[in-house]
Design an enzyme around this catalytic site. Structure first.
Site, PDB file in Angstrom:
ATOM      1  N   PRO A  75       0.793  -1.237   0.000  1.00 28.32           N
ATOM      2  CA  PRO A  75       0.000   0.000   0.000  1.00 28.32           C
ATOM      3  C   PRO A  75       0.827   1.290   0.000  1.00 28.32           C
ATOM      4  O   PRO A  75       0.266   2.369  -0.128  1.00 28.32           O
ATOM      5  CB  PRO A  75      -0.805  -0.115   1.311  1.00 28.32           C
ATOM      6  CG  PRO A  75       0.085  -0.906   2.219  1.00 28.32           C
ATOM      7  CD  PRO A  75       0.791  -1.894   1.327  1.00 28.32           C
ATOM      8  N   TRP A  78       6.893   1.547   2.079  1.00 30.36           N
ATOM      9  CA  TRP A  78       8.300   1.735   1.675  1.00 30.36           C
ATOM     10  C   TRP A  78       8.431   3.040   0.897  1.00 30.36           C
ATOM     11  O   TRP A  78       9.428   3.747   1.040  1.00 30.36           O
ATOM     12  CB  TRP A  78       8.783   0.556   0.818  1.00 30.36           C
ATOM     13  CG  TRP A  78       9.228  -0.630   1.630  1.00 30.36           C
ATOM     14  CD1 TRP A  78       8.788  -0.972   2.868  1.00 30.36           C
ATOM     15  CD2 TRP A  78      10.216  -1.603   1.265  1.00 30.36           C
ATOM     16  NE1 TRP A  78       9.437  -2.112   3.294  1.00 30.36           N
ATOM     17  CE2 TRP A  78      10.302  -2.514   2.335  1.00 30.36           C
ATOM     18  CE3 TRP A  78      11.005  -1.805   0.141  1.00 30.36           C
ATOM     19  CZ2 TRP A  78      11.175  -3.617   2.311  1.00 30.36           C
ATOM     20  CZ3 TRP A  78      11.873  -2.894   0.109  1.00 30.36           C
ATOM     21  CH2 TRP A  78      11.957  -3.793   1.189  1.00 30.36           C
ATOM     22  N   ASP A 104       2.840  -1.406  -8.773  1.00 29.58           N
ATOM     23  CA  ASP A 104       2.193  -2.579  -8.147  1.00 29.58           C
ATOM     24  C   ASP A 104       1.024  -3.061  -9.008  1.00 29.58           C
ATOM     25  O   ASP A 104       0.436  -2.292  -9.770  1.00 29.58           O
ATOM     26  CB  ASP A 104       1.684  -2.246  -6.740  1.00 29.58           C
ATOM     27  CG  ASP A 104       1.566  -3.488  -5.870  1.00 29.58           C
ATOM     28  OD1 ASP A 104       2.391  -3.653  -4.952  1.00 29.58           O
ATOM     29  OD2 ASP A 104       0.657  -4.323  -6.109  1.00 29.58           O
ATOM     30  N   ASP A 121       1.620  -4.968 -13.966  1.00 28.06           N
ATOM     31  CA  ASP A 121       2.292  -6.234 -13.671  1.00 28.06           C
ATOM     32  C   ASP A 121       3.757  -6.131 -14.098  1.00 28.06           C
ATOM     33  O   ASP A 121       4.048  -5.927 -15.289  1.00 28.06           O
ATOM     34  CB  ASP A 121       1.579  -7.360 -14.443  1.00 28.06           C
ATOM     35  CG  ASP A 121       2.118  -8.732 -14.079  1.00 28.06           C
ATOM     36  OD1 ASP A 121       3.204  -8.806 -13.448  1.00 28.06           O
ATOM     37  OD2 ASP A 121       1.455  -9.720 -14.431  1.00 28.06           O
ATOM     38  N   LYS A 186      13.471  -8.586  -1.919  1.00 24.96           N
ATOM     39  CA  LYS A 186      12.971  -9.666  -1.054  1.00 24.96           C
ATOM     40  C   LYS A 186      12.998 -11.011  -1.772  1.00 24.96           C
ATOM     41  O   LYS A 186      12.793 -11.090  -2.971  1.00 24.96           O
ATOM     42  CB  LYS A 186      11.530  -9.354  -0.643  1.00 24.96           C
ATOM     43  CG  LYS A 186      10.840 -10.498   0.088  1.00 24.96           C
ATOM     44  CD  LYS A 186       9.866 -10.030   1.067  1.00 24.96           C
ATOM     45  CE  LYS A 186       8.504  -9.762   0.440  1.00 24.96           C
ATOM     46  NZ  LYS A 186       7.615  -9.217   1.485  1.00 24.96           N
TER      47      LYS A 186
END
Ligand SMILES: C[S@@+](CC[C@H](N)C(=O)[O-])C[C@H]1O[C@@H](n2cnc3c(N)ncnc32)[C@H](O)[C@@H]1O
Length: 232
Positions: A75, A78, A104, A121, A186
């Site tokens: 949302p 970061w 996003d 995407d 990540k």
């Protein structure tokens, strides 16, 4: 006389009773999580802000004036941290003004100082071109990726999806990351971690694996911090 805290606990308990067991576990974990409380108190959109704050405090990846690409930004916590650290709103008149672009699949609510590409995407080649057009000079000095696929619960499938997204972020880095730039990405720790670390080491001068304290111990998420990008 019921105090405000007792009243809040009562409502939380009522909310808890109406949920499925999985929802109850999630809600009770949220209610006990100190990072969730701190995120609310400090107006961050979610607790993940503290992962980036901790990594940045230890490794100094964000500075005023730089350009940041935030992948999997919704949302927007970061991006909140990045906008602040790079001085993207120009609120610090003495410091250079940076920029933040967030991307996003989901809608990312507006944030002053950031440009968001919602409903995009990262796996779509057209999106990569749009990102490049949106970044100032077509480049980012730092790429942040907190992207995570929707977990199916099937370990091998989830790992495979994560690898696909990771390689996509690496492709994006080769396209838009500035020479000597930084990638924070990540990943779910598993059989592929070592291979991907080796892949990163071919492109970057330094690669570290981090597990910030805001990252839940039971979660297999880790972060690769890759610095000194060697652009070909
Ligand atoms: C853990 S959340 C990111 C939280 C974010 N860092 C923050 O602080 O607000 C992971 C995000 O990755 C996004 N995501 C997953 N697959 C994606 C894809 N293929 N393209 C773009 N975003 C994707 C999800 O929609 C989700 O919002």
């Amino acid at each position: 006389m019921i105090s405000r805290v007792q009243c809040r606990l009562f409502h939380a308990a009522v909310r808890l009773l109406k949920k499925t067991p999985a929802e109850q576990r999630w809600l009770s974990r949220q209610l006990q999580d100190p990072f969730v409380k701190s995120a609310q108190q400090q107006n961050y959109r979610c607790r993940s802000a503290f992962k980036l704050l901790e990594i940045d405090a230890k490794h100094g990846i964000l500075q005023p004036g730089i350009s940041v690409l935030d992948c999997g930004a919704a949302p927007g916590a970061w991006s909140q941290v990045a906008v602040n650290r790079v001085n993207a709103t120009g609120s610090d008149l003495q410091a250079a003004v940076g920029s933040v672009v967030g991307v996003d699949l989901l809608h990312i609510p507006l944030l002053e100082g950031a440009v968001f590409l919602s409903h995009c995407d990262l796996l779509d080649p057209k999106v990569k071109a749009r990102i490049q057009e949106t970044l100032p000079g077509g480049e980012a000095q730092v790429i942040l990726s907190d992207v995570a696929p929707n977990a199916s619960g099937i370990r091998e499938l989830d790992q495979q999806q994560f690898v696909e997204l990771f390689l996509c972020i690496l492709g994006l880095a080769e396209r838009v990351l500035s020479p000597s730039g930084t990638l924070l990405c990540k990943f779910w720790d598993g059989a592929n971690t070592f291979l991907l670390q080796k892949q990163l080491a071919k492109l970057f001068g330094e690669v570290k694996i981090l597990k910030p304290s805001a990252s839940r111990k039971e979660s297999s998420e880790i972060y690769f911090l890759a610095r000194r990008f060697r652009r070909s």
